[in-house]
Design a protein around this motif. Structure first.
Motif, short mmCIF file in Angstrom:
data_model
loop_
_atom_site.label_atom_id
_atom_site.label_comp_id
_atom_site.label_asym_id
_atom_site.label_seq_id
_atom_site.Cartn_x
_atom_site.Cartn_y
_atom_site.Cartn_z
N THR A 198 7.88 -8.35 -0.57
CA THR A 198 6.68 -8.96 -0.41
C THR A 198 6.11 -9.43 -1.55
N ILE A 208 9.50 -0.84 10.28
CA ILE A 208 9.20 0.50 9.77
C ILE A 208 7.92 0.49 9.20
N GLY A 230 7.79 -0.63 5.23
CA GLY A 230 6.50 -0.72 4.19
C GLY A 230 5.90 -2.07 3.99
N VAL A 231 5.98 -2.95 5.23
CA VAL A 231 5.44 -4.26 4.96
C VAL A 231 4.38 -4.32 6.00
N LYS A 278 6.07 2.42 -1.75
CA LYS A 278 5.28 3.21 -2.93
C LYS A 278 5.70 3.08 -4.57
N THR A 335 4.06 3.23 8.67
CA THR A 335 3.36 4.63 8.86
C THR A 335 2.25 4.42 9.84
N GLY A 341 2.63 -7.08 7.19
CA GLY A 341 2.93 -8.18 8.18
C GLY A 341 1.72 -9.36 7.84
N ASN A 390 7.87 7.31 8.24
CA ASN A 390 7.82 7.11 6.67
C ASN A 390 9.26 6.45 6.33
N ALA A 423 -0.21 -1.62 12.28
CA ALA A 423 -0.19 -2.38 11.04
C ALA A 423 0.18 -3.67 11.88
P1 FAD Z 1 0.42 -3.83 1.89
O1 FAD Z 1 -0.50 -4.83 2.53
O2 FAD Z 1 0.12 -2.99 0.80
O3 FAD Z 1 1.23 -3.03 3.10
C1 FAD Z 1 1.88 -1.89 2.82
C2 FAD Z 1 2.14 -1.35 4.21
O4 FAD Z 1 3.16 -0.32 4.02
C3 FAD Z 1 1.04 -0.95 5.04
O5 FAD Z 1 1.01 -1.56 6.33
C4 FAD Z 1 1.20 0.60 5.14
O6 FAD Z 1 0.94 1.25 6.38
C5 FAD Z 1 2.65 0.78 5.05
N1 FAD Z 1 3.28 2.03 4.57
C6 FAD Z 1 2.53 2.78 3.44
N2 FAD Z 1 3.34 3.85 3.45
C7 FAD Z 1 4.30 3.83 4.11
C8 FAD Z 1 5.56 4.57 4.18
N3 FAD Z 1 5.75 5.73 3.54
N4 FAD Z 1 6.51 4.05 5.14
C9 FAD Z 1 6.41 3.09 5.80
N5 FAD Z 1 5.25 2.20 5.61
C10 FAD Z 1 4.39 2.47 4.70
N6 FAD Z 1 2.60 -12.00 0.44
C11 FAD Z 1 4.11 -12.23 0.80
O7 FAD Z 1 4.90 -11.14 1.31
N7 FAD Z 1 4.58 -13.35 0.36
C12 FAD Z 1 4.10 -14.39 0.14
O8 FAD Z 1 4.72 -15.69 -0.16
C13 FAD Z 1 2.75 -14.25 -0.11
N8 FAD Z 1 1.93 -15.56 -0.48
C14 FAD Z 1 0.58 -15.27 -0.73
C15 FAD Z 1 -0.06 -16.46 -0.95
C16 FAD Z 1 -1.45 -16.39 -1.08
C17 FAD Z 1 -2.27 -17.67 -1.59
C18 FAD Z 1 -2.09 -15.18 -0.84
C19 FAD Z 1 -3.48 -14.97 -1.11
C20 FAD Z 1 -1.51 -14.11 -0.69
C21 FAD Z 1 -0.01 -14.14 -0.53
N9 FAD Z 1 0.82 -13.11 -0.30
C22 FAD Z 1 2.10 -13.34 0.20
C23 FAD Z 1 0.19 -11.53 -0.28
C24 FAD Z 1 -0.21 -11.04 1.22
O9 FAD Z 1 -1.49 -11.64 1.54
C25 FAD Z 1 -0.33 -9.53 1.16
O10 FAD Z 1 -1.05 -8.86 0.24
C26 FAD Z 1 1.10 -9.14 0.91
O11 FAD Z 1 1.99 -9.62 1.69
C27 FAD Z 1 1.08 -7.57 1.52
O12 FAD Z 1 2.40 -6.85 0.92
P2 FAD Z 1 2.92 -5.50 1.44
O13 FAD Z 1 2.89 -5.74 3.12
O14 FAD Z 1 4.14 -5.42 0.70
O15 FAD Z 1 1.68 -4.45 1.04
#
Ligand code: FAD
Length: 366
Positions: A272, A323, A303-304, A250, A325, A306, A342, A329
């Motif tokens: 991430t 971990i 909060g990843v 967040k 929510t 995947g 959370n 996911a």
């Molecule tokens: P989000 O997708 O926004 O996910 C957040 C998660 O947190 C959600 O699942 C949600 O349910 C959960 N959540 C929300 N609130 C809470 C809470 N209070 N407690 C627990 N969970 C919660 N990404 C990488 O990571 N590495 C890379 O090297 C990379 N290279 C990329 C290369 C290209 C060419 C492209 C197009 C994309 C790349 N990405 C990369 C981005 C990737 O596609 C995703 O957008 C990114 O991994 C998402 O990051 P995130 O999981 O932090 O965020």
């Protein structure tokens, strides 16, 4: 016979179609080589990971494995060669010259292309590191052969190297083969391949080759070495335990919870891409396709989501704890343990539980 290197090729005459026999010119190329990358007295472990992979490919092709060691005359190349034999090499090629002390593209490209032209390997592997990427590109261009960068899997198909890598932003995998040219070159990122077991009873032979270049031939000058300030602090690729935070944390202040758990576990902190882009942590800590590939014993992701681009960088971890929510996911599809909750509430509980467990264990040992 003269020891002088053969002139730069001439792309090997004749094309070999997908299902056709190799031409005589291509058949002359034999063996699997690994460029052994070293810096300030240390071999980059990716070279040994590639040596293990080279051994598997060479055994399928029933050919030898060789390591290539280039450096200054006072650098411990012979000691590195002993390690190379222990990790699977049958031979090492040495190019020793004062101008090879400290990496520069021109002399290293000349040394490696001359070696290839003279000894003709069919496959050459390099780490997808800053040095390996720079060298592989210029060597492949000079030799006029194919290079598949950032491979995640290597195989043999017939007699050809089948090099698999992510494509279309990581959403697909493609397998690339260099059928008409030799050597077939590939770079592989640290930690993508497993570290092979050492066998110190193994030995091998050494072949020396002169560089034939002097300082005034080289445009680039090495004036000073300035170490990367983060070099000794961020060692994500080889960390045993990693705690990673995603956008679900967040806000940047909540990342303190990630650091707290990492401190108790003696872990490195990862993130991430969105978290890196938002400036919550440094770019060196990004895990994934455009970040680092990691293989820790324990990977805790809070909060990843995947996404595939994250997954490709960490799915080889021994144990993944997620971990999140959202019970749907994508990370729960490949995590070994999932906590639906959370992260702001779960992380402090984990930190305190591990702290008291580890304290008790330390007291018991004392
Ligand atoms: P989000 O997708 O926004 O996910 C957040 C998660 O947190 C959600 O699942 C949600 O349910 C959960 N959540 C929300 N609130 C809470 C809470 N209070 N407690 C627990 N969970 C919660 N990404 C990488 O990571 N590495 C890379 O090297 C990379 N290279 C990329 C290369 C290209 C060419 C492209 C197009 C994309 C790349 N990405 C990369 C981005 C990737 O596609 C995703 O957008 C990114 O991994 C998402 O990051 P995130 O999981 O932090 O965020």
């Amino acid at each position: 016979m003269s020891d002088a290197p053969k002139p730069a090729p001439a792309r090997p005459a004749g094309r070999a179609g997908r299902n056709t026999e190799l031409s005589e010119a291509l058949k002359a190329y034999k063996g699997v080589w690994v460029f052994i990358e070293h810096d300030r007295g240390h071999v980059n472990p990716v070279s040994w990971e590639l040596m293990g992979e080279a051994r598997k490919l060479a055994d399928k092709l029933q050919v030898d494995v060789a390591g290539v060691l280039m450096g200054g005359p006072d650098e411990p190349l012979d000691a590195f060669a002993k390690d190379a034999y222990a990790f699977g090499a049958d031979r090492c090629y040495f190019v020793r010259d004062p101008v090879l002390k400290g990496y520069r593209n021109e002399p290293f490209t000349k040394g490696l292309t001359d070696l290839v032209n003279k000894h003709q390997p069919e496959i050459m592997l390099l780490g997808a590191t800053t040095m390996g990427r720079d060298l592989a590109g210029s060597v492949a261009t000079t030799l006029g052969t194919g290079l598949t960068a950032d491979c995640t899997e290597l195989n043999i198909d017939g007699r050809a190297l089948a090099a698999t890598r992510p494509t279309f932003g990581g959403s697909l995998l493609c397998t690339i083969m260099t059928l008409a040219y030799r050597p077939q070159m590939a770079t592989i990122r640290p930690r993508v391949m497993q570290m092979p077991r050492r066998d110190d009873s193994r030995s091998g032979d050494g072949v020396e080759m002169p560089l034939g270049m002097i300082e005034t031939d080289i445009v680039t000058k090495l004036l000073e070495f300035i170490p990367d300030a983060n070099r000794n602090t961020v060692n994500l690729a080889y960390a045993d335990v990693i705690v990673t935070g995603g956008k679900g944390m967040k806000q940047p202040d909540n990342f303190k919870l990630i650091w707290d758990l990492a401190r108790v576990l003696g872990a490195e902190v990862g993130g991430t891409r969105p978290v890196v882009q938002a400036g919550w942590i440094e770019a060196d800590r990004q895990v994934g396709q455009t970040g680092k590939t990691v293989r820790p014993k324990l990977y805790i992701a809070a909060g990843v989501s995947g996404a595939i681009q994250h997954r490709v960088g960490m799915e080889s971890s021994d144990v993944i704890v997620a971990i999140n929510t959202d019970p749907n996911a994508p990370i729960f599809e490949f995590a070994h343990y999932g906590i639906v909750g959370n992260a702001m509430q779960v992380l402090p509980v984990l930190t305190e539980t591990f702290r008291s467990y580890l304290d008790k264990r330390i007291r018991k040992v004392a």
